[in-house]
Design a protein around this motif. Structure first.
Motif, PDB file in Angstrom:
ATOM      1  N   VAL A   1      12.701   1.766   7.923  1.00 39.09           N
ATOM      2  CA  VAL A   1      12.117   0.585   8.582  1.00 39.09           C
ATOM      3  C   VAL A   1      11.103  -0.016   7.618  1.00 39.09           C
ATOM      4  O   VAL A   1      10.656   0.632   6.668  1.00 39.09           O
ATOM      5  CB  VAL A   1      11.430   0.946   9.917  1.00 39.09           C
ATOM      6  CG1 VAL A   1      12.428   1.515  10.914  1.00 39.09           C
ATOM      7  CG2 VAL A   1      10.275   1.926   9.693  1.00 39.09           C
ATOM      8  N   ASN A   2      10.748  -1.281   7.864  1.00 40.91           N
ATOM      9  CA  ASN A   2       9.712  -1.899   7.036  1.00 40.91           C
ATOM     10  C   ASN A   2       8.413  -1.121   7.167  1.00 40.91           C
ATOM     11  O   ASN A   2       8.004  -0.758   8.280  1.00 40.91           O
ATOM     12  CB  ASN A   2       9.494  -3.355   7.459  1.00 40.91           C
ATOM     13  CG  ASN A   2      10.640  -4.253   7.050  1.00 40.91           C
ATOM     14  OD1 ASN A   2      11.404  -3.931   6.139  1.00 40.91           O
ATOM     15  ND2 ASN A   2      10.783  -5.378   7.723  1.00 40.91           N
ATOM     16  N   LEU A   3       7.769  -0.877   6.041  1.00 39.15           N
ATOM     17  CA  LEU A   3       6.554  -0.068   6.045  1.00 39.15           C
ATOM     18  C   LEU A   3       5.447  -0.761   6.827  1.00 39.15           C
ATOM     19  O   LEU A   3       5.129  -1.922   6.583  1.00 39.15           O
ATOM     20  CB  LEU A   3       6.096   0.200   4.606  1.00 39.15           C
ATOM     21  CG  LEU A   3       4.949   1.191   4.425  1.00 39.15           C
ATOM     22  CD1 LEU A   3       5.100   1.957   3.114  1.00 39.15           C
ATOM     23  CD2 LEU A   3       3.587   0.522   4.466  1.00 39.15           C
ATOM     24  N   ALA A   4       4.881  -0.051   7.781  1.00 45.81           N
ATOM     25  CA  ALA A   4       3.793  -0.583   8.605  1.00 45.81           C
ATOM     26  C   ALA A   4       2.833   0.552   8.926  1.00 45.81           C
ATOM     27  O   ALA A   4       2.882   1.154  10.001  1.00 45.81           O
ATOM     28  CB  ALA A   4       4.339  -1.204   9.886  1.00 45.81           C
ATOM     29  N   LEU A   5       1.956   0.870   7.964  1.00 47.86           N
ATOM     30  CA  LEU A   5       0.966   1.916   8.147  1.00 47.86           C
ATOM     31  C   LEU A   5      -0.417   1.286   8.270  1.00 47.86           C
ATOM     32  O   LEU A   5      -0.721   0.305   7.580  1.00 47.86           O
ATOM     33  CB  LEU A   5       0.979   2.875   6.961  1.00 47.86           C
ATOM     34  CG  LEU A   5       2.155   3.854   6.875  1.00 47.86           C
ATOM     35  CD1 LEU A   5       2.149   4.558   5.530  1.00 47.86           C
ATOM     36  CD2 LEU A   5       2.087   4.873   8.002  1.00 47.86           C
ATOM     37  N   THR A   6      -1.240   1.852   9.107  1.00 46.85           N
ATOM     38  CA  THR A   6      -2.577   1.317   9.342  1.00 46.85           C
ATOM     39  C   THR A   6      -3.341   1.171   8.028  1.00 46.85           C
ATOM     40  O   THR A   6      -3.471   2.131   7.259  1.00 46.85           O
ATOM     41  CB  THR A   6      -3.361   2.237  10.290  1.00 46.85           C
ATOM     42  OG1 THR A   6      -2.653   2.369  11.521  1.00 46.85           O
ATOM     43  CG2 THR A   6      -4.745   1.677  10.555  1.00 46.85           C
ATOM     44  N   GLY A   7      -3.826  -0.037   7.777  1.00 48.30           N
ATOM     45  CA  GLY A   7      -4.619  -0.305   6.592  1.00 48.30           C
ATOM     46  C   GLY A   7      -3.817  -0.712   5.374  1.00 48.30           C
ATOM     47  O   GLY A   7      -4.350  -1.316   4.439  1.00 48.30           O
ATOM     48  N   TRP A   8      -2.549  -0.413   5.362  1.00 41.51           N
ATOM     49  CA  TRP A   8      -1.693  -0.753   4.221  1.00 41.51           C
ATOM     50  C   TRP A   8      -1.162  -2.179   4.366  1.00 41.51           C
ATOM     51  O   TRP A   8      -0.865  -2.634   5.471  1.00 41.51           O
ATOM     52  CB  TRP A   8      -0.524   0.218   4.104  1.00 41.51           C
ATOM     53  CG  TRP A   8      -0.928   1.566   3.586  1.00 41.51           C
ATOM     54  CD1 TRP A   8      -1.523   2.573   4.301  1.00 41.51           C
ATOM     55  CD2 TRP A   8      -0.784   2.056   2.258  1.00 41.51           C
ATOM     56  NE1 TRP A   8      -1.757   3.658   3.501  1.00 41.51           N
ATOM     57  CE2 TRP A   8      -1.313   3.368   2.231  1.00 41.51           C
ATOM     58  CE3 TRP A   8      -0.264   1.522   1.080  1.00 41.51           C
ATOM     59  CZ2 TRP A   8      -1.322   4.149   1.076  1.00 41.51           C
ATOM     60  CZ3 TRP A   8      -0.279   2.302  -0.073  1.00 41.51           C
ATOM     61  CH2 TRP A   8      -0.804   3.592  -0.070  1.00 41.51           C
ATOM     62  N   SER A   9      -1.040  -2.890   3.240  1.00 42.05           N
ATOM     63  CA  SER A   9      -0.509  -4.251   3.225  1.00 42.05           C
ATOM     64  C   SER A   9       0.853  -4.248   2.535  1.00 42.05           C
ATOM     65  O   SER A   9       0.992  -3.738   1.419  1.00 42.05           O
ATOM     66  CB  SER A   9      -1.454  -5.198   2.479  1.00 42.05           C
ATOM     67  OG  SER A   9      -2.731  -5.200   3.079  1.00 42.05           O
ATOM     68  N   ASN A  10       1.844  -4.810   3.215  1.00 43.47           N
ATOM     69  CA  ASN A  10       3.216  -4.886   2.715  1.00 43.47           C
ATOM     70  C   ASN A  10       3.531  -6.367   2.520  1.00 43.47           C
ATOM     71  O   ASN A  10       3.782  -7.083   3.481  1.00 43.47           O
ATOM     72  CB  ASN A  10       4.163  -4.240   3.726  1.00 43.47           C
ATOM     73  CG  ASN A  10       5.556  -4.007   3.177  1.00 43.47           C
ATOM     74  OD1 ASN A  10       5.859  -4.351   2.026  1.00 43.47           O
ATOM     75  ND2 ASN A  10       6.430  -3.426   3.993  1.00 43.47           N
ATOM     76  N   ILE A  11       3.485  -6.836   1.283  1.00 47.95           N
ATOM     77  CA  ILE A  11       3.453  -8.277   1.014  1.00 47.95           C
ATOM     78  C   ILE A  11       4.589  -8.681   0.077  1.00 47.95           C
ATOM     79  O   ILE A  11       4.794  -8.058  -0.981  1.00 47.95           O
ATOM     80  CB  ILE A  11       2.103  -8.684   0.392  1.00 47.95           C
ATOM     81  CG1 ILE A  11       0.957  -8.323   1.348  1.00 47.95           C
ATOM     82  CG2 ILE A  11       2.076 -10.168   0.061  1.00 47.95           C
ATOM     83  CD1 ILE A  11      -0.413  -8.450   0.720  1.00 47.95           C
ATOM     84  N   VAL A  12       5.314  -9.732   0.447  1.00 45.13           N
ATOM     85  CA  VAL A  12       6.353 -10.305  -0.409  1.00 45.13           C
ATOM     86  C   VAL A  12       5.749 -11.444  -1.218  1.00 45.13           C
ATOM     87  O   VAL A  12       5.107 -12.333  -0.677  1.00 45.13           O
ATOM     88  CB  VAL A  12       7.523 -10.841   0.441  1.00 45.13           C
ATOM     89  CG1 VAL A  12       8.508 -11.602  -0.449  1.00 45.13           C
ATOM     90  CG2 VAL A  12       8.226  -9.709   1.163  1.00 45.13           C
ATOM     91  N   GLU A  13       5.957 -11.394  -2.534  1.00 46.24           N
ATOM     92  CA  GLU A  13       5.551 -12.502  -3.395  1.00 46.24           C
ATOM     93  C   GLU A  13       6.730 -13.416  -3.708  1.00 46.24           C
ATOM     94  O   GLU A  13       6.602 -14.638  -3.729  1.00 46.24           O
ATOM     95  CB  GLU A  13       4.939 -11.983  -4.695  1.00 46.24           C
ATOM     96  CG  GLU A  13       4.436 -13.095  -5.602  1.00 46.24           C
ATOM     97  CD  GLU A  13       3.797 -12.580  -6.878  1.00 46.24           C
ATOM     98  OE1 GLU A  13       3.685 -13.359  -7.841  1.00 46.24           O
ATOM     99  OE2 GLU A  13       3.397 -11.403  -6.919  1.00 46.24           O
ATOM    100  N   LYS A  14       7.914 -12.825  -3.927  1.00 42.77           N
ATOM    101  CA  LYS A  14       9.129 -13.602  -4.157  1.00 42.77           C
ATOM    102  C   LYS A  14      10.277 -12.970  -3.392  1.00 42.77           C
ATOM    103  O   LYS A  14      10.370 -11.758  -3.287  1.00 42.77           O
ATOM    104  CB  LYS A  14       9.461 -13.677  -5.646  1.00 42.77           C
ATOM    105  CG  LYS A  14       8.591 -14.646  -6.429  1.00 42.77           C
ATOM    106  CD  LYS A  14       9.156 -14.897  -7.818  1.00 42.77           C
ATOM    107  CE  LYS A  14       8.306 -15.939  -8.554  1.00 42.77           C
ATOM    108  NZ  LYS A  14       8.859 -16.239  -9.908  1.00 42.77           N
TER     109      LYS A  14
END
Length: 449
Positions: A291-304
């Motif tokens: 699954v898409n990473l979703a941990l407290t405090g962590w940011s999962n960011i797409v740039e491109k």
């Protein structure tokens, strides 16, 4: 008559309880030196071994030294032997499976043994050489198996020569141990400790039963790790894993891509130093698979493009992964950023993590994993933050697939206050030469108060 009885009693008393300043000698095992001539080296035999069980047809004899022991139950019906290293040649190890127990009585650690090879079989098992009899499973596939109880003493001829095991052990780092050339040999790891998950648990735990044994982890200060494996039959299996740091001596083995250390007894474990406990850690053991990473405090960011980092679980181990194999974008850039990590009050700060790869085609800046640190990331906009690239060792095309390697200890002592660590993936789904996957695990920050 009465006086004679008293005299006899006194004599018996003196005989039984007086040591007369002489120690009672311990009977020595009788030894008969085998009348055998060594005409082949272990290195020569290793060169001929393949993954296919092959019959040895020559009347050759090799010699090697015993480095394992089944006395304490952590080894079962198997002997590990190795050559004596020289200034120009490292030791070479191999295993011999025997359909017998209590072999430590006849084959002591350090004992030189002559092995008659004719009509035995050899193969390579996950990179390590095995010598034994032919075994055919239910599927009909042939492999090297145990030498029968009636035959093994005809094959393995114990000599009268003994070495102290300190002459045989190789003191190396965990990073150096992750090498097929050192399989089946006696090694000693210094300045290591058990992972936090093992502390306070038993060497063997039914809840962590992997094929009749329990796997815990050992790590060093640079974040390198190796599996520590204990059989349920080991006489120390119910003892608690110790705190602290120190030395661990044992036989290096391998299953699949996992290097494993197996001790002979609890005496091989000496934890007489202080533990080095991370003040920040993320081992991804609470994640859900794929699954898409979703941990407290962590940011999962797409740039491109649009794909995010995902969490994966394999063989009970959780980790973060970015995989472009199923995408079609010309370029994928995605960031996985840690929570704020407060370095206030810590000195000599060291950061480490582990990475792995699978399905890489090339090593290229257009298909890579990079690691950065920032002191001004706002939690959402990675392009506005100032990022400093860290000199970290990451998995590459030459790293065996899915085998985690350590980044090494990365010095962050120049930083203070709050920082963020970022893992930046760059790759392509459209250009198939620039795709594949990187995996990240065991993110840790160490420091001294």
């Amino acid at each position: 008559m009465k006086n004679n009885y008293k005299s006899l009693t006194s004599i018996l008393f003196l005989f039984l309880f007086c040591n007369c300043n002489e120690d009672v000698s311990i009977p020595k095992l009788e030894c008969k030196q085998p009348d055998l001539i060594v005409n082949r080296t272990v290195e020569d035999v290793l060169k001929t071994a393949t993954i296919t069980a092959t019959k040895y047809v020559y009347d050759d004899v090799i010699e090697a030294y015993v480095v394992s022991s089944d006395e304490n139950g952590n080894f079962f019906k198997i002997l590990y032997l190795q050559t004596l290293a020289t200034e120009t040649k490292p030791s070479v190890g191999f295993s011999v499976a025997i359909d017998a127990t209590n072999t430590y009585i006849d084959y002591r650690v350090g004992n030189k043994v002559y092995i008659k090879l004719k009509d035995l079989f050899t193969d390579l098992f996950y990179g390590g050489m095995r010598i034994g009899s032919l075994y055919e499973g239910n599927s009909g596939a042939a492999s090297v198996g145990r030498i029968s109880q009636n035959d093994y003493k005809k094959v393995l001829n114990a000599s009268c020569s003994m070495l102290n095991e300190d002459q045989l052990v190789n003191t190396i780092s965990i990073e150096e141990a992750l090498d097929d050339n050192k399989l089946n040999t006696l090694i000693e790891l210094s300045d290591v400790q058990f992972l936090e998950a093992a502390i306070g648990r038993h060497y063997f735990e039914e809840a962590n039963n992997v094929g009749g044994s329990t796997n815990w982890g050992l790590r060093d200060k640079s974040g390198n790790q190796i599996i520590f494996r204990t059989s349920s039959f080991a006489d120390f299996s119910t003892h608690l894993v110790p705190k602290g740091s120190g030395k661990v001596r044992g036989i290096l083995t391998k299953y699949g891509s996992d290097y494993q250390l197996m001790v002979r007894s609890e005496k091989d474990i000496v934890m007489d130093g202080k533990s080095n406990i991370p003040f920040f850690t993320e081992d991804f053991q609470t994640v859900t698979n794929n699954v898409n990473l979703a941990l407290t405090g962590w940011s999962n960011i797409v740039e491109k493009a649009s794909k995010l980092w995902r969490t994966m679980v394999s063989a009970g181990n959780g980790y973060a992964e970015f995989n472009t194999t199923s995408t079609t974008a010309a370029q994928n850039i995605a960031w996985l950023v840690s929570p704020k990590i407060n370095l206030t009050g810590y000195k000599n700060t060291v950061f480490s993590f582990r990475s792995a790869q699978h399905d890489l085609k090339v090593d290229s800046p257009l298909n890579t994993l990079e690691v950065y640190v920032s002191a001004n990331f706002d939690g959402s906009n990675v392009t506005k933050a100032t990022w400093i690239k860290l000199d970290a060792k990451v998995a590459s095309l030459s790293t065996p697939t899915r085998q985690f390697i350590s980044s090494g200890g990365i010095d962050l002592s120049a930083y203070s206050g709050n920082i963020n660590i970022a893992f930046k993936y760059t790759g392509s789904g459209k250009d198939k030469t620039l795709n594949g996957a990187f995996m990240v695990d065991d993110v840790k920050m160490f420091g001294e108060k």
